[in-house]
Scaffold this active site. Sequence first.
Site, PDB file in Angstrom:
ATOM      1  N   HIS A   1     119.426 -36.243  21.006  1.00 49.59           N
ATOM      2  CA  HIS A   1     119.658 -34.721  22.110  1.00 49.59           C
ATOM      3  C   HIS A   1     121.301 -34.806  22.457  1.00 49.59           C
ATOM      4  CE1 HIS A   1     115.793 -32.486  21.548  1.00 49.59           C
ATOM      5  NE2 HIS A   1     116.305 -32.836  20.187  1.00 49.59           N
TER       6      HIS A   1
ATOM      7  N   HIS B   1     111.474 -29.404   9.692  1.00 49.40           N
ATOM      8  CA  HIS B   1     111.386 -28.367  11.215  1.00 49.40           C
ATOM      9  C   HIS B   1     113.413 -28.736  10.731  1.00 49.40           C
ATOM     10  CE1 HIS B   1     112.621 -28.377  15.280  1.00 49.40           C
ATOM     11  NE2 HIS B   1     112.812 -30.077  15.189  1.00 49.40           N
TER      12      HIS B   1
ATOM     13  N   GLU C   1     115.935 -28.717  12.635  1.00 49.53           N
ATOM     14  CA  GLU C   1     116.576 -29.567  13.592  1.00 49.53           C
ATOM     15  C   GLU C   1     117.254 -31.172  12.776  1.00 49.53           C
ATOM     16  OE1 GLU C   1     115.058 -30.948  17.134  1.00 49.53           O
ATOM     17  OE2 GLU C   1     117.327 -31.225  18.212  1.00 49.53           O
TER      18      GLU C   1
ATOM     19  N   ASP D   1     118.631 -34.178  13.364  1.00 51.19           N
ATOM     20  CA  ASP D   1     117.954 -35.478  12.606  1.00 51.19           C
ATOM     21  C   ASP D   1     116.952 -35.601  11.272  1.00 51.19           C
ATOM     22  OD1 ASP D   1     116.444 -34.100  14.507  1.00 51.19           O
ATOM     23  OD2 ASP D   1     115.088 -35.815  15.320  1.00 51.19           O
TER      24      ASP D   1
ATOM     25  N   HIS E   1     108.524 -28.219  18.394  1.00 53.02           N
ATOM     26  CA  HIS E   1     108.836 -27.957  19.388  1.00 53.02           C
ATOM     27  C   HIS E   1     110.482 -26.980  19.110  1.00 53.02           C
ATOM     28  CE1 HIS E   1     112.998 -30.315  19.928  1.00 53.02           C
ATOM     29  NE2 HIS E   1     112.595 -30.814  18.534  1.00 53.02           N
TER      30      HIS E   1
ATOM     31  N   ASP F   1     107.841 -33.726  14.317  1.00 56.33           N
ATOM     32  CA  ASP F   1     108.077 -33.615  16.367  1.00 56.33           C
ATOM     33  C   ASP F   1     106.777 -34.366  17.024  1.00 56.33           C
ATOM     34  OD1 ASP F   1     110.631 -34.212  15.905  1.00 56.33           O
ATOM     35  OD2 ASP F   1     111.223 -31.940  16.452  1.00 56.33           O
TER      36      ASP F   1
ATOM     37  N   TYR G   1     108.305 -39.217  25.448  1.00 58.76           N
ATOM     38  CA  TYR G   1     108.718 -37.874  24.621  1.00 58.76           C
ATOM     39  C   TYR G   1     107.794 -36.446  24.783  1.00 58.76           C
ATOM     40  CZ  TYR G   1     110.007 -36.088  20.015  1.00 58.76           C
ATOM     41  OH  TYR G   1     109.769 -35.482  19.342  1.00 58.76           O
TER      42      TYR G   1
ATOM     43  N   HIS H   1     109.202 -39.362  13.978  1.00 63.22           N
ATOM     44  CA  HIS H   1     109.917 -40.436  15.266  1.00 63.22           C
ATOM     45  C   HIS H   1     108.801 -41.422  15.501  1.00 63.22           C
ATOM     46  CE1 HIS H   1     113.707 -38.493  15.266  1.00 63.22           C
ATOM     47  NE2 HIS H   1     112.650 -36.881  15.981  1.00 63.22           N
TER      48      HIS H   1
HETATM   49 FE1  FEO Z   1     113.295 -31.904  16.976  1.00 59.83          FE
HETATM   50 FE2  FEO Z   1     112.868 -34.679  16.136  1.00 59.83          FE
HETATM   51  O1  FEO Z   1     114.021 -32.570  15.859  1.00 59.83           O
END
Ligand code: FEO
Length: 395
Positions: free
Chosen positions: A23, A79, A81, A83, A147, A166, A194, A227
């Site tokens: 981030h 998701h 995002e 990543d 999230h 996530d 996390y 992750h």
């Molecule tokens: Fe919310 Fe691992 O991205």
Amino acid sequence: MRRHIKNNVSWVGYIDWELEKFHGDDYSIMNGSSQNAYLIEEGKNILVDTVWTPHRFNFVENLKKEIDLKKIDAIIANHGECDHSGSLTALMAEIPDTPIYCTANAVKSIEGQYRKQGWNFNVVKTGDTLDIGNGKKLIFVEMRMLHWPDSMATYMTGDNILFSNDAFGQHYAVEELFNDKANQCLLNKEAMKYFANILNPFAAILTKKLEEIGKLNLSIDIIAPSHGAIWRDNPLQIVKKYSEWANAYQENQVTIIYDTMWEGTTKIAHAIASEAAKQNPETVVKVFNIAKADKNEIMTEIFKSKAIALGSPTVSNSILSSVAGLIEFAKQLKFKNKKAAAFGCYGWSGESVKILQEKLKDSGFNVVDENIKSMWVPTEEDYEKIPALVTALLA
Ligand code: FEO
């Protein structure tokens, strides 16, 4: 290279041993991380998520070694995002018509980041399914605000795998992939870090979502997050932990956090710590100088604490910027059920303690009246106030 997960499901992600920040610079990575993507090869071939943008070309090249890209029947984007969606541009350049299954909000986030590319989005919502052949199907579960508003999880019947994205993840590199192969202390620490730093603001939503998922009565053999370690050994252990963590979690810990200019505030911090250890030997006492400690680690320690003491000297009628930044971050994380006290030295005007108390209240802490406001350096009179402050914090 693919790694076998279960039956016809493989991991095709990226383990990043060198990652130090996430981030932007907002999240510290101490033990590596991974972006987990998965390839399901049943009657249909399904790719679940991709990896972060800088690795997109390697991701596509590696994927080509595992499967003819044209044989991928669908992509699940749990998701938006980057990543997890960051390799879509490189991938879709090769297979532009492949359907992408995601939430309506994920269409917005993906098109927002990569602009309208004419991709073949298929919007899904909770309970929608995708038949993948061999008697198996994918069931989609929206995970709104866990999230991001676009987040969802995908459950695979037959193999009973929850691709949770996530949720239940950790920034933690595990070369062997699975939770039973990981160092258990680090795994727990990174999972908690996390949660505390990313998911805690959404704890109430998470509690409802866990109840909703529980009512679906899904058998879960594996939780495969996006992750870190994949939970195959007692996968529900992390669900149980999330239930505890989402419910105003605290341990028997008090954390003293401060920054200082000329060590006066340091002296008060150490005296508070010493008194806390003396008054209640069972309580874990930790001390952090904000200027020298990692802020995400501090947040994890606040998350674990039943009480904190926060200190700053007065500077320019206010508090040190490091302390202001930390309390602003704590406010974002919406900690619940924690007491707090303020302390600090001053030379001239002396506003810091009052400002700290106001900011702590504004950040959701239950602030005790007892405080230590010390002119120049702590005096015997100041030290004599510390037992009452500690008693109020630990009560
Ligand atoms: Fe919310 Fe691992 O991205």
